[in-house]
Design a protein around this motif. Sequence first.
Motif, PDB file in Angstrom:
ATOM      1  N   LYS A   1      86.629  79.568  45.468  1.00 16.99           N
ATOM      2  CA  LYS A   1      87.309  80.816  45.826  1.00 16.99           C
ATOM      3  C   LYS A   1      88.223  81.244  44.685  1.00 16.99           C
ATOM      4  CE  LYS A   1      87.334  80.187  50.851  1.00 16.99           C
ATOM      5  NZ  LYS A   1      88.165  80.103  52.067  1.00 16.99           N
ATOM      6  N   ALA A   2      88.935  80.268  44.096  1.00 19.47           N
ATOM      7  CA  ALA A   2      89.864  80.579  43.008  1.00 19.47           C
ATOM      8  C   ALA A   2      89.125  81.159  41.801  1.00 19.47           C
ATOM      9  CB  ALA A   2      90.638  79.323  42.604  1.00 19.47           C
ATOM     10  N   ASN A   3      87.991  80.550  41.433  1.00 22.74           N
ATOM     11  CA  ASN A   3      87.218  81.057  40.293  1.00 22.74           C
ATOM     12  C   ASN A   3      86.671  82.448  40.568  1.00 22.74           C
ATOM     13  OD1 ASN A   3      87.675  78.721  38.876  1.00 22.74           O
ATOM     14  ND2 ASN A   3      85.663  77.832  39.253  1.00 22.74           N
ATOM     15  N   GLY A   4      86.214  82.665  41.794  1.00 19.84           N
ATOM     16  CA  GLY A   4      85.673  83.973  42.157  1.00 19.84           C
ATOM     17  C   GLY A   4      86.723  85.065  42.067  1.00 19.84           C
ATOM     18  N   ILE A   5      87.915  84.770  42.576  1.00 22.94           N
ATOM     19  CA  ILE A   5      88.994  85.750  42.540  1.00 22.94           C
ATOM     20  C   ILE A   5      89.448  85.995  41.107  1.00 22.94           C
ATOM     21  CG2 ILE A   5      91.420  86.084  43.171  1.00 22.94           C
ATOM     22  CD1 ILE A   5      90.739  84.807  45.853  1.00 22.94           C
ATOM     23  N   SER A   6      89.526  84.942  40.301  1.00 23.57           N
ATOM     24  CA  SER A   6      89.912  85.109  38.896  1.00 23.57           C
ATOM     25  C   SER A   6      88.907  85.987  38.159  1.00 23.57           C
ATOM     26  CB  SER A   6      90.016  83.739  38.207  1.00 23.57           C
ATOM     27  OG  SER A   6      91.048  82.972  38.769  1.00 23.57           O
ATOM     28  N   TYR A   7      87.625  85.804  38.472  1.00 21.83           N
ATOM     29  CA  TYR A   7      86.581  86.622  37.849  1.00 21.83           C
ATOM     30  C   TYR A   7      86.760  88.090  38.221  1.00 21.83           C
ATOM     31  CZ  TYR A   7      81.999  88.722  37.046  1.00 21.83           C
ATOM     32  OH  TYR A   7      80.990  89.564  36.652  1.00 21.83           O
ATOM     33  N   LEU A   8      87.007  88.379  39.492  1.00 18.66           N
ATOM     34  CA  LEU A   8      87.199  89.761  39.935  1.00 18.66           C
ATOM     35  C   LEU A   8      88.429  90.386  39.288  1.00 18.66           C
ATOM     36  CD1 LEU A   8      86.357  89.437  43.730  1.00 18.66           C
ATOM     37  CD2 LEU A   8      84.963  90.512  41.971  1.00 18.66           C
ATOM     38  N   LYS A   9      89.486  89.599  39.151  1.00 21.94           N
ATOM     39  CA  LYS A   9      90.708  90.113  38.536  1.00 21.94           C
ATOM     40  C   LYS A   9      90.460  90.502  37.088  1.00 21.94           C
ATOM     41  CE  LYS A   9      95.598  89.061  37.803  1.00 21.94           C
ATOM     42  NZ  LYS A   9      96.680  88.058  37.948  1.00 21.94           N
TER      43      LYS A   9
ATOM     44  N   MET B   1      92.960  78.750  45.950  1.00 24.55           N
ATOM     45  CA  MET B   1      93.067  80.208  45.920  1.00 24.55           C
ATOM     46  C   MET B   1      94.529  80.632  46.036  1.00 24.55           C
ATOM     47  SD  MET B   1      91.297  82.928  48.553  1.00 24.55           S
ATOM     48  CE  MET B   1      92.102  82.220  50.016  1.00 24.55           C
ATOM     49  N   PHE B   2      95.273  79.989  46.919  1.00 26.22           N
ATOM     50  CA  PHE B   2      96.697  80.304  47.073  1.00 26.22           C
ATOM     51  C   PHE B   2      97.463  80.008  45.780  1.00 26.22           C
ATOM     52  CE2 PHE B   2      98.166  80.710  51.737  1.00 26.22           C
ATOM     53  CZ  PHE B   2      97.072  81.505  52.047  1.00 26.22           C
ATOM     54  N   ASN B   3      97.072  78.940  45.106  1.00 23.81           N
ATOM     55  CA  ASN B   3      97.794  78.526  43.903  1.00 23.81           C
ATOM     56  C   ASN B   3      97.697  79.537  42.767  1.00 23.81           C
ATOM     57  OD1 ASN B   3      98.784  76.122  44.966  1.00 23.81           O
ATOM     58  ND2 ASN B   3      97.008  74.935  44.326  1.00 23.81           N
ATOM     59  N   ILE B   4      96.651  80.370  42.751  1.00 27.75           N
ATOM     60  CA  ILE B   4      96.517  81.358  41.672  1.00 27.75           C
ATOM     61  C   ILE B   4      96.882  82.769  42.130  1.00 27.75           C
ATOM     62  CG2 ILE B   4      94.712  80.009  40.528  1.00 27.75           C
ATOM     63  CD1 ILE B   4      92.805  82.370  41.519  1.00 27.75           C
ATOM     64  N   SER B   5      97.297  82.917  43.379  1.00 31.83           N
ATOM     65  CA  SER B   5      97.604  84.237  43.929  1.00 31.83           C
ATOM     66  C   SER B   5      99.055  84.619  43.656  1.00 31.83           C
ATOM     67  CB  SER B   5      97.346  84.257  45.436  1.00 31.83           C
ATOM     68  OG  SER B   5      95.989  84.020  45.719  1.00 31.83           O
ATOM     69  N   ASP B   6      99.281  85.929  43.487  1.00 32.22           N
ATOM     70  CA  ASP B   6     100.643  86.425  43.340  1.00 32.22           C
ATOM     71  C   ASP B   6     101.361  86.399  44.690  1.00 32.22           C
ATOM     72  OD1 ASP B   6     100.625  87.444  40.449  1.00 32.22           O
ATOM     73  OD2 ASP B   6      98.833  88.383  41.294  1.00 32.22           O
ATOM     74  N   TYR B   7     100.610  86.733  45.735  1.00 28.96           N
ATOM     75  CA  TYR B   7     101.125  86.679  47.102  1.00 28.96           C
ATOM     76  C   TYR B   7     100.047  86.038  47.964  1.00 28.96           C
ATOM     77  CZ  TYR B   7     104.306  90.206  45.223  1.00 28.96           C
ATOM     78  OH  TYR B   7     105.201  90.880  44.450  1.00 28.96           O
ATOM     79  N   CYS B   8     100.453  85.131  48.835  1.00 27.28           N
ATOM     80  CA  CYS B   8      99.472  84.451  49.679  1.00 27.28           C
ATOM     81  C   CYS B   8     100.052  84.261  51.075  1.00 27.28           C
ATOM     82  CB  CYS B   8      99.059  83.112  49.072  1.00 27.28           C
ATOM     83  SG  CYS B   8     100.429  82.096  48.485  1.00 27.28           S
TER      84      CYS B   8
END
Length: 199
Positions: free
Chosen positions: A132-140, A160-167
């Motif tokens: 999930k974290a890699n997928g979100i980083s790719y979209l960003k 995913m929470f660890n790389i989010s600005d807000y979670c």
Amino acid sequence: YDVKNNHYIKYNELSNDIALKIIQLLKNENINAFVYTIKNDFLNVYHNKLIKSYEINFFNERSNKTRYKKFIESPVPKNSNILYFTILEKEQVINNLYDKLKLIDNINITKYEDHYNKGLFYMEIYSIKSSKANGISYLKRTFNYNKIISFGDNYNDIPMFNISDYCYAVANAVNSLKEISTGIIDSNIHDSVAKFILN
């Protein structure tokens, strides 16, 4: 997934040789799995005959609730593009399988207790490139988003929470997720994420 154009923007499938190793290992251990495959931007989820009550519950909770995937009681067709495996089993079975899967290169293995059914554990097996974290980083990166806001309820949401600005954790989330969240919203059985976004 791009819901507007009905197209997967990016995915990482398991190589055929790795997928076959996993399938053979599951067969040797007599373990059922839900095998997620992709073809023409559509997900087919293959599984054996469901006998155990928790597998049937998993199926009932997920089948016929979305037009984006279909569950099929059948062996996985040859040369399928396999994205990942999901297994729901007792803790000892999961731990024994985990020890054997660790010998296979280039896969990620996630295991965690089912927050809603104590004593049962999930295992997810997927490409080492996927999370999930890699997928979100790719979209960003791809769409130049400035911030990431994420929502979750279980252990597999922690990266995913660890790389989010807000979670935001839902009220019925595991404590480990609540502890690192920006805030806690209502339970996910009350459409809390949709309500949060709308407000």
